[in-house]
Design a protein around this motif. Structure first.
Motif, mmCIF file in Angstrom:
data_model
loop_
_atom_site.group_PDB
_atom_site.id
_atom_site.type_symbol
_atom_site.label_atom_id
_atom_site.label_comp_id
_atom_site.label_asym_id
_atom_site.label_seq_id
_atom_site.Cartn_x
_atom_site.Cartn_y
_atom_site.Cartn_z
ATOM 1 N N ARG A 103 95.257 30.297 19.331
ATOM 2 C CA ARG A 103 96.257 29.660 18.476
ATOM 3 C C ARG A 103 95.620 29.060 17.213
ATOM 4 O O ARG A 103 95.706 27.852 16.961
ATOM 5 C CB ARG A 103 97.032 28.597 19.253
ATOM 6 N N PRO A 104 94.993 29.904 16.392
ATOM 7 C CA PRO A 104 94.285 29.390 15.210
ATOM 8 C C PRO A 104 95.244 28.919 14.124
ATOM 9 O O PRO A 104 96.405 29.322 14.070
ATOM 10 C CB PRO A 104 93.498 30.613 14.745
ATOM 11 N N ASP A 105 94.722 28.066 13.264
ATOM 12 C CA ASP A 105 95.470 27.634 12.083
ATOM 13 C C ASP A 105 95.355 28.662 10.962
ATOM 14 O O ASP A 105 96.295 28.874 10.210
ATOM 15 C CB ASP A 105 94.925 26.295 11.570
ATOM 16 N N LEU A 106 94.175 29.282 10.866
ATOM 17 C CA LEU A 106 93.893 30.175 9.752
ATOM 18 C C LEU A 106 93.238 31.459 10.240
ATOM 19 O O LEU A 106 92.284 31.424 11.025
ATOM 20 C CB LEU A 106 92.959 29.485 8.750
ATOM 21 N N VAL A 107 93.741 32.595 9.763
ATOM 22 C CA VAL A 107 93.143 33.905 10.012
ATOM 23 C C VAL A 107 92.473 34.365 8.720
ATOM 24 O O VAL A 107 93.111 34.373 7.655
ATOM 25 C CB VAL A 107 94.206 34.946 10.425
ATOM 26 N N ILE A 108 91.198 34.734 8.794
ATOM 27 C CA ILE A 108 90.493 35.292 7.643
ATOM 28 C C ILE A 108 90.370 36.799 7.848
ATOM 29 O O ILE A 108 89.839 37.252 8.868
ATOM 30 C CB ILE A 108 89.107 34.660 7.457
ATOM 31 N N VAL A 109 90.865 37.582 6.879
ATOM 32 C CA VAL A 109 90.911 39.038 6.983
ATOM 33 C C VAL A 109 89.858 39.650 6.065
ATOM 34 O O VAL A 109 89.940 39.511 4.836
ATOM 35 C CB VAL A 109 92.303 39.581 6.616
ATOM 36 N N THR A 110 88.869 40.336 6.662
ATOM 37 C CA THR A 110 87.821 41.008 5.877
ATOM 38 C C THR A 110 87.578 42.413 6.440
ATOM 39 O O THR A 110 86.442 42.872 6.524
ATOM 40 C CB THR A 110 86.512 40.202 5.880
ATOM 41 N N THR A 111 88.638 43.082 6.804
ATOM 42 C CA THR A 111 88.554 44.457 7.303
ATOM 43 C C THR A 111 88.539 45.425 6.122
ATOM 44 O O THR A 111 88.544 45.006 4.964
ATOM 45 C CB THR A 111 89.756 44.759 8.209
ATOM 46 N N THR A 112 88.549 46.728 6.401
ATOM 47 C CA THR A 112 88.677 47.690 5.314
ATOM 48 C C THR A 112 90.020 47.487 4.603
ATOM 49 O O THR A 112 91.007 47.076 5.219
ATOM 50 C CB THR A 112 88.578 49.129 5.838
ATOM 51 N N ASP A 113 90.043 47.788 3.318
ATOM 52 C CA ASP A 113 91.186 47.426 2.479
ATOM 53 C C ASP A 113 92.519 47.974 2.978
ATOM 54 O O ASP A 113 93.543 47.295 2.925
ATOM 55 C CB ASP A 113 90.955 47.932 1.053
ATOM 56 N N ALA A 114 92.521 49.208 3.455
ATOM 57 C CA ALA A 114 93.767 49.852 3.857
ATOM 58 C C ALA A 114 94.376 49.226 5.103
ATOM 59 O O ALA A 114 95.542 49.497 5.419
ATOM 60 C CB ALA A 114 93.545 51.347 4.083
ATOM 61 N N THR A 115 93.609 48.399 5.818
ATOM 62 C CA THR A 115 94.128 47.742 7.024
ATOM 63 C C THR A 115 94.451 46.268 6.805
ATOM 64 O O THR A 115 94.910 45.601 7.728
ATOM 65 C CB THR A 115 93.133 47.870 8.192
ATOM 66 N N HIS A 116 94.214 45.745 5.603
ATOM 67 C CA HIS A 116 94.502 44.328 5.351
ATOM 68 C C HIS A 116 95.927 43.968 5.739
ATOM 69 O O HIS A 116 96.183 42.929 6.363
ATOM 70 C CB HIS A 116 94.280 43.990 3.872
ATOM 71 N N HIS A 117 96.873 44.820 5.347
ATOM 72 C CA HIS A 117 98.285 44.485 5.561
ATOM 73 C C HIS A 117 98.615 44.314 7.035
ATOM 74 O O HIS A 117 99.451 43.473 7.404
ATOM 75 C CB HIS A 117 99.184 45.557 4.949
ATOM 76 N N GLN A 118 97.974 45.084 7.915
ATOM 77 C CA GLN A 118 98.256 44.980 9.340
ATOM 78 C C GLN A 118 97.975 43.571 9.860
ATOM 79 O O GLN A 118 98.796 42.977 10.573
ATOM 80 C CB GLN A 118 97.397 45.979 10.123
ATOM 81 N N PHE A 119 96.827 43.040 9.494
ATOM 82 C CA PHE A 119 96.418 41.737 10.019
ATOM 83 C C PHE A 119 97.055 40.588 9.248
ATOM 84 O O PHE A 119 97.302 39.521 9.821
ATOM 85 C CB PHE A 119 94.894 41.653 10.002
ATOM 86 N N ILE A 120 97.342 40.803 7.953
ATOM 87 C CA ILE A 120 98.059 39.778 7.201
ATOM 88 C C ILE A 120 99.460 39.593 7.763
ATOM 89 O O ILE A 120 99.888 38.477 8.090
ATOM 90 C CB ILE A 120 98.129 40.158 5.705
ATOM 91 N N VAL A 121 100.191 40.691 7.893
ATOM 92 C CA VAL A 121 101.574 40.619 8.375
ATOM 93 C C VAL A 121 101.623 40.079 9.800
ATOM 94 O O VAL A 121 102.423 39.190 10.120
ATOM 95 C CB VAL A 121 102.243 42.008 8.298
ATOM 96 N N ARG A 122 100.760 40.596 10.672
ATOM 97 C CA ARG A 122 100.771 40.142 12.062
ATOM 98 C C ARG A 122 100.330 38.689 12.190
ATOM 99 O O ARG A 122 100.888 37.930 12.991
ATOM 100 C CB ARG A 122 99.867 41.048 12.896
ATOM 101 N N GLY A 123 99.359 38.285 11.389
ATOM 102 C CA GLY A 123 98.924 36.903 11.415
ATOM 103 C C GLY A 123 100.033 35.955 11.006
ATOM 104 O O GLY A 123 100.266 34.916 11.648
ATOM 105 N N LEU A 124 100.747 36.284 9.937
ATOM 106 C CA LEU A 124 101.877 35.468 9.506
ATOM 107 C C LEU A 124 102.965 35.436 10.573
ATOM 108 O O LEU A 124 103.550 34.392 10.871
ATOM 109 C CB LEU A 124 102.452 36.022 8.201
ATOM 110 N N GLU A 125 103.229 36.596 11.162
ATOM 111 C CA GLU A 125 104.262 36.707 12.199
ATOM 112 C C GLU A 125 103.933 35.842 13.411
ATOM 113 O O GLU A 125 104.833 35.257 14.034
ATOM 114 C CB GLU A 125 104.404 38.165 12.629
#
Length: 468
Positions: A103-125
């Protein structure tokens, strides 16, 4: 105020750097109630993730943040990342499991560029604020998904633009902001990547447009963000040209990778990864898990990005920009000129015959990426030439380390001084991230179609004459 209310206010205010909504606006930067450390997780354990957003945060800000999870699809890199960063948290191959268990407060995304959206959207969700490395994502469909998610889930998204924070870039902003040369009418902006740093993009995953979106997006997003910020306006239309003429299939010989290449003695681009212990430990020793080769051949035929790029950008406030990116220059640096109704500003960094550099190009790149106090302290000039007057030279303090000092200042703003007022509005949120990549996406589409591309046709963001 009850403890519950205070806690809720804390969790909603840790936008930290510059979240803002898709409609613009930057909320107050405030850690709020300090009854515990900020719980952070990282997804993507490559060089940038484990160093700048990993080890440096652990070393510098352990009093305010606590890493509670690391995630990657490569178990070898995960194990290395945990040791290198000096953390004791659990590691995960599944993102959702990491979020559910910590249950983190902040997710830091440093994956390959084409996968950023997957973890950004899911993290926000899943109820987290998200900090993503640039670029925000790689195409307009993924960008729209991120915009929709940020609105839907009422959480914050931060984009890690560090170039804004260097003292040299900030001084340019200050001069423009103070109306030093009047209304800006046009800009010439040229960026040069050398045969050390520039070539490196073509041996990595960045050489595949389906992974990195081309250097129009991965690299130039930095430059377009600077333009948007300096001009305080949104892009409206882009026309572009580009081609692949040096790297990829343009060479008569090629190998599997630099380590076992038969052409080591004759290829001037040969890079011996075995001399770099960190690259060996992080990548080569873990190739068995995912097959990713860090020292790929620059001339492999599957490379499908551009190595020369030129664009004309029309801004909503009617400023015209001519931009170019070269990936095989003899030196690494950049120059820019702003033309205004009252004069002209010229600025440049790392042009060797201006600075009488004694360092090699690979040494210069190593200093730029160094997160310590790297390089001598010195000053660099900005030329201000007003109409009917002689020119003036403005000297700006400058050091090479951490992208010209921008890295340190960016992280200090996030983790040390989040409430400090910034007269230059260097905080970058979702709209900034979107507008920077949309220029690159539009340029890519313009090359493919042979026609100008309007920014408003790519997502539901409407370009504004003045940024919010």
């Amino acid at each position: 105020m009850s403890k519950t209310e205070s806690r809720r206010r804390f969790l909603t205010s840790i936008s930290m750097l510059a979240a803002g909504t898709a409609l613009g606006g930057v909320p107050a930067l405030n850690f709020g109630l300090k009854n515990r450390k900020l719980k952070v997780v990282l997804v993507g354990t490559g060089v940038r993730g484990t160093s700048f957003w990993g080890k440096r945060i652990v070393d510098e800000f352990s009093d305010s943040i606590d890493y509670v999870g690391l995630c990657d699809n490569n178990p070898g890199r995960l194990a290395y990342a945990k040791e290198y960063m000096g953390v004791s948290c659990d590691t995960y191959s599944d993102f959702d499991t990491m979020i559910a268990e910590n249950r983190p407060d902040l997710v830091i995304v440093t994956t390959t560029d084409a996968t950023h959206h997957q973890f950004i959207v899911r993290g926000l969700e899943l109820g987290c604020d998200v900090l993503t490395e640039k670029p925000l994502t790689t195409d307009e469909q993924k960008c729209q998904q991120i915009l929709d998610a940020e609105r839907r889930y009422d959480k914050n998204l931060i984009v890690g633009f560090n170039y804004r924070w260097s003292p040299y870039s900030t001084k340019i902003k200050e001069l423009l902001q103070n109306d030093t040369i009047g209304k800006i009418t046009s800009v010439d902006f040229n960026w040069y990547l050398n045969t050390y740093h520039g070539a490196s993009y073509f041996r990595r995953w960045h050489g595949l447009r389906e992974v990195g979106g081309t250097l129009w997006v991965h690299k130039a997003t930095h430059h377009f963000d600077l333009l948007n910020w300096w001009l305080d306006s949104d892009p409206e239309e882009v026309s572009a040209y580009g081609d692949l003429e040096l790297y990829g299939s343009n060479n008569e010989f090629r190998g599997n990778n630099c380590r076992d290449c038969d052409y080591k003695s004759e290829c001037k681009f040969h890079w011996d990864i075995t001399k770099d212990k960190r690259m060996m430990d992080l990548y080569v020793n873990n190739e068995q898990y995912d097959g990713y080769i860090r020292d790929n051949c620059l001339f492999r035929k599957e490379i499908n990005i551009y190595d020369k790029m030129s664009a004309q950008i029309k801004y909503r406030n009617n400023t015209l920009v001519n931009y170019s990116l070269t990936t095989y220059s003899p030196f690494e640096g950049w120059r820019i000129a702003f033309n205004g109704t009252k004069g002209r500003i010229e600025a440049s960094l790392d042009i060797p015959y201006h600075e009488q550099q004694q360092l090699s190009q690979d040494e210069l790149h190593a200093l730029e990426m160094d997160q310590g106090d790297a390089g001598e302290k010195r000053s660099q000039p900005i030329i201000v030439h007003k109409v009917w007057q002689d020119y003036e030279t403005v000297q700006v303090p400058y050091s090479r380390g951490g992208h010209g000092g921008g890295d340190e200042k960016l992280q200090n703003k996030i983790f040390k001084n989040p409430e400090a007022k910034d007269p230059f509005d260097r905080a970058a949120g979702i709209r900034d991230g979107a507008m920077s990549i949309l220029i690159g996406i539009a340029a890519r589409k313009s090359i493919e179609s042979g026609e100008p591309v309007r920014i408003a046709e790519l997502t539901d963001l409407e370009p504004r004459a003045v940024r919010l």
